[in-house]
Design an enzyme around this catalytic site. Structure first.
Site, PDB file in Angstrom:
ATOM      1  N   HIS A 106       0.859  -1.187   0.000  1.00 30.15           N
ATOM      2  CA  HIS A 106       0.000   0.000   0.000  1.00 30.15           C
ATOM      3  C   HIS A 106       0.895   1.237   0.000  1.00 30.15           C
ATOM      4  CE1 HIS A 106      -1.560   3.256   2.725  1.00 30.15           C
ATOM      5  NE2 HIS A 106      -2.502   3.269   1.799  1.00 30.15           N
ATOM      6  N   GLY A 261     -18.525  11.366   0.780  1.00 23.66           N
ATOM      7  CA  GLY A 261     -19.275  11.104  -0.441  1.00 23.66           C
ATOM      8  C   GLY A 261     -18.401  10.718  -1.603  1.00 23.66           C
ATOM      9  N   ARG A 263     -16.273   8.091  -4.204  1.00 26.75           N
ATOM     10  CA  ARG A 263     -16.782   7.029  -5.081  1.00 26.75           C
ATOM     11  C   ARG A 263     -16.523   5.674  -4.431  1.00 26.75           C
ATOM     12  NH1 ARG A 263     -15.525   3.999  -9.719  1.00 26.75           N
ATOM     13  NH2 ARG A 263     -17.277   3.923 -11.186  1.00 26.75           N
TER      14      ARG A 263
END
Length: 302
Positions: A106, A261, A263
């Site tokens: 990551h 909010g 995706r």
């Protein structure tokens, strides 16, 4: 600050492009592109690969989003900024290789700006954050040492205190409290970076982002031809379950993305394509699988 933010925007887009190009060469498969927009402001470009011979799932994501009010996850450590409009941008990636002898990895580098509330006398406030960490399924000390050496070198010119501080932060952040274990062997993690100047903090962040390919590609090349059986794949899927647990329970980036909010498909692209859970299972003694538990303990790798 507008010019500086534009420079950061260009850097993050270029970093995404460079990493994707290198991974396409390594896997031999082109990445797909999904460009998206967000009603409240901004959007992103999700570059992803599914089912490659090397990378079972890979997501290299660029986003640049704005909002009217800081989400709770972003203002939790900065109560004085609650209610401000905001802007965030950066690159985040997670790679889940097919071969269980290659670790999952990551990396994230980001810029956050809390804008002054219109009509107030406040200033805009910026901070950078990011890091990279390695999650092996089978223990190879030379891989962990290589990864940490590159991490050390990435921040060495910014002060001798940076690597030990950011390494410790990484060990403490990527920790599953309910399992009493780290997610992997760590690396670097930093947040709330706004020391000295925008340019200084941005330079450190660039150095971390630019270090990723040097940290990870040599490990891929060393392990990609290691033979494995379904037993190793089963253990990989079991350990991937821990990755899912961390991302859904503890990861602030996942929480921020959902609260703001973002995706959902892009946010959850960090999840492995397959994972399993077993009830109260432990590997047999004196096996490579059993050795992993001792390997996943914070230590001085260098």
């Amino acid at each position: 600050m507008t010019v500086a933010i534009s420079t950061a925007y260009d850097y993050f887009l270029d970093l995404q492009s460079r990493i994707v190009s290198a991974l396409e060469t390594a896997d031999g498969t082109p990445f797909q592109t999904d460009q998206w927009s967000r009603d409240e402001g901004g959007g992103g470009i999700s570059r992803y690969l599914e089912g490659g011979p090397l990378l079972e799932r890979a997501g290299v994501l660029f986003s640049h989003v704005q909002g009217k009010t800081l989400p709770p996850s972003a203002s939790a450590h900065r109560k004085e900024l609650a209610g401000r409009p905001w802007e965030a941008m950066g690159v985040s990636l997670v790679l889940h290789p097919r071969n269980p002898y290659i670790p999952t990895v990551h990396m994230n580098v980001r810029l956050f700006v809390a804008r002054a509330i219109p009509g107030s006398t406040d200033d805009d406030v910026f901070w950078f954050g990011g890091g990279l960490d390695l999650t092996p399924y089978y223990p190879f000390e030379e891989d962990a040492r290589h990864f940490h050496q590159v991490c050390h070198d990435a921040v060495a010119s910014f002060g001798p205190e940076k690597y030990p501080a950011y390494k410790k932060w990484c060990d403490e952040y990527f920790y599953l409290k309910h399992r009493d274990e780290t997610r992997g062997v760590g690396g670097l993690f930093f947040d709330d970076l706004n020391e000295s100047s925008f340019e200084h903090s941005f330079a450190l962040t660039r150095s971390v982002g630019d270090s990723f390919l040097n940290a990870y590609l040599p490990i891929i090349e060393k392990r990609r031809n290691t033979t494995y059986t379904e037993q190793e794949r089963d253990f990989q899927a079991y350990r991937r379950g821990r990755y899912v647990e961390f991302n859904l329970v503890f990861d602030r980036g996942t929480l921020f993305g959902l609260q703001s909010g973002g995706r959902t498909e892009s946010i959850l692209l960090s999840m492995p394509p397959t994972a399993t859970w077993r009830y109260n299972w432990t590997p047999s003694a004196d096996t490579p699988e059993a050795a992993l538990s001792d390997f996943l303990k914070p230590r001085a790798w260098l």
